[in-house]
Design a protein around this motif. Structure first.
Motif, PDB file in Angstrom:
ATOM      1  N   GLN A  47       6.374   2.331  -2.852  1.00 42.50           N
ATOM      2  CA  GLN A  47       5.364   3.100  -2.188  1.00 42.50           C
ATOM      3  C   GLN A  47       5.169   4.364  -2.920  1.00 42.50           C
ATOM      4  OE1 GLN A  47       3.106   1.781   0.546  1.00 42.50           O
ATOM      5  NE2 GLN A  47       1.990   3.637  -0.243  1.00 42.50           N
ATOM      6  N   ARG A  48       6.169   5.047  -3.159  1.00 35.27           N
ATOM      7  CA  ARG A  48       5.982   6.182  -3.771  1.00 35.27           C
ATOM      8  C   ARG A  48       5.287   6.451  -4.942  1.00 35.27           C
ATOM      9  NH1 ARG A  48       4.651  11.025  -4.383  1.00 35.27           N
ATOM     10  NH2 ARG A  48       6.106  12.265  -5.844  1.00 35.27           N
TER      11      ARG A  48
ATOM     12  N   ASP B 286       1.488   5.589  -4.487  1.00 35.73           N
ATOM     13  CA  ASP B 286       1.065   6.919  -4.055  1.00 35.73           C
ATOM     14  C   ASP B 286       0.731   7.880  -5.161  1.00 35.73           C
ATOM     15  OD1 ASP B 286       1.010   5.927  -1.454  1.00 35.73           O
ATOM     16  OD2 ASP B 286       2.712   7.004  -0.832  1.00 35.73           O
TER      17      ASP B 286
ATOM     18  N   ASP C 202      -2.737   9.557  -7.146  1.00 39.90           N
ATOM     19  CA  ASP C 202      -2.718  10.971  -6.895  1.00 39.90           C
ATOM     20  C   ASP C 202      -3.484  11.552  -8.104  1.00 39.90           C
ATOM     21  OD1 ASP C 202      -2.160  13.712  -6.609  1.00 39.90           O
ATOM     22  OD2 ASP C 202      -0.551  13.348  -5.216  1.00 39.90           O
TER      23      ASP C 202
ATOM     24  N   PRO D 281       0.700  -2.227  -1.798  1.00 39.01           N
ATOM     25  CA  PRO D 281       0.826  -1.233  -3.063  1.00 39.01           C
ATOM     26  C   PRO D 281       1.529  -1.752  -4.323  1.00 39.01           C
ATOM     27  CG  PRO D 281       2.749  -1.361  -1.468  1.00 39.01           C
ATOM     28  CD  PRO D 281       1.609  -2.458  -1.026  1.00 39.01           C
TER      29      PRO D 281
END
Length: 198
Positions: free
Chosen positions: A14-15, A18, A22, A71
């Motif tokens: 997930q990180r 993200d 970004d 994701p």
């Protein structure tokens, strides 16, 4: 032509997802990137400077995210114009696979094509420059998302001085190969790693 690579990132899936979405992180990680701004649904306008052998140019382009399966995966379609230097366009499929709470395997397959002066300098030199940019991107990306560059480096990464020397030697050899390549330097060439910049 096609380029496929796999990198292990020191963060959760997930990180990693993200971070890949970004724009500030991407701007900081893409070598030569000046800006990434929203340009419609799942689309971004990109401005960056790049050097490929003797050709240096400022590119303005657009990338569009399609086939989004958060994701886990998406496809990026991109195109850019560098004025007299030429153009680049292509696409890449990016996938993320969890390898535990603190590791994610990122795999991408990219295809691209260049025209103009970029196509005339030879595919070996273009490919070498693209791999160098990709290596620098993943080094920076790993540091941004996890603070650990070791997990995101490619074989060309490591000591910056060593990496720069190796890249220069490689480019010199590729330039020599290109000069003796004859017709190989003419016409449009496929380019394997523009997506690494995005």
């Amino acid at each position: 032509m096609e380029l496929s690579e796999t990198h292990t990132l020191p963060v959760s899936q997930q990180r990693a997802w993200d971070a890949l979405n970004d724009t500030e992180i991407l701007r900081a990680c893409i070598p030569g990137c000046e800006s990434i701004d929203p340009d419609g649904d799942n689309a971004y306008a990109v401005v960056m400077s790049a050097s490929v052998g003797p050709v240096k140019a400022r590119f303005k382009g657009r990338m569009l995210l399609t086939d989004i399966e958060a994701p886990s995966a998406y496809t990026i379609v991109f195109e850019g114009q560098g004025g007299a230097a030429g153009f680049g366009k292509g696409n890449a499929h990016v996938t993320l696979e969890s390898e535990g709470d603190d590791a994610t395997k990122l795999t991408y397959t990219a295809t691209a094509q260049v025209g103009g002066k970029l196509a005339q300098i030879g595919s070996r030199l273009v490919d070498g420059a693209a791999r160098k940019i990709a290596g620098e991107f993943f080094k920076r990306f790993g540091a941004q998302v996890g603070g650990d560059t070791n997990s995101a480096t490619t074989p060309e990464d490591g000591d910056p001085a060593v990496a720069d020397t190796t890249a220069q030697n490689t480019e010199s050899n590729e330039a020599a190969d290109t000069e003796s390549g004859g017709d190989e330097t003419k016409g449009k060439k496929s380019w394997k790693a523009w997506i690494s910049k995005f």
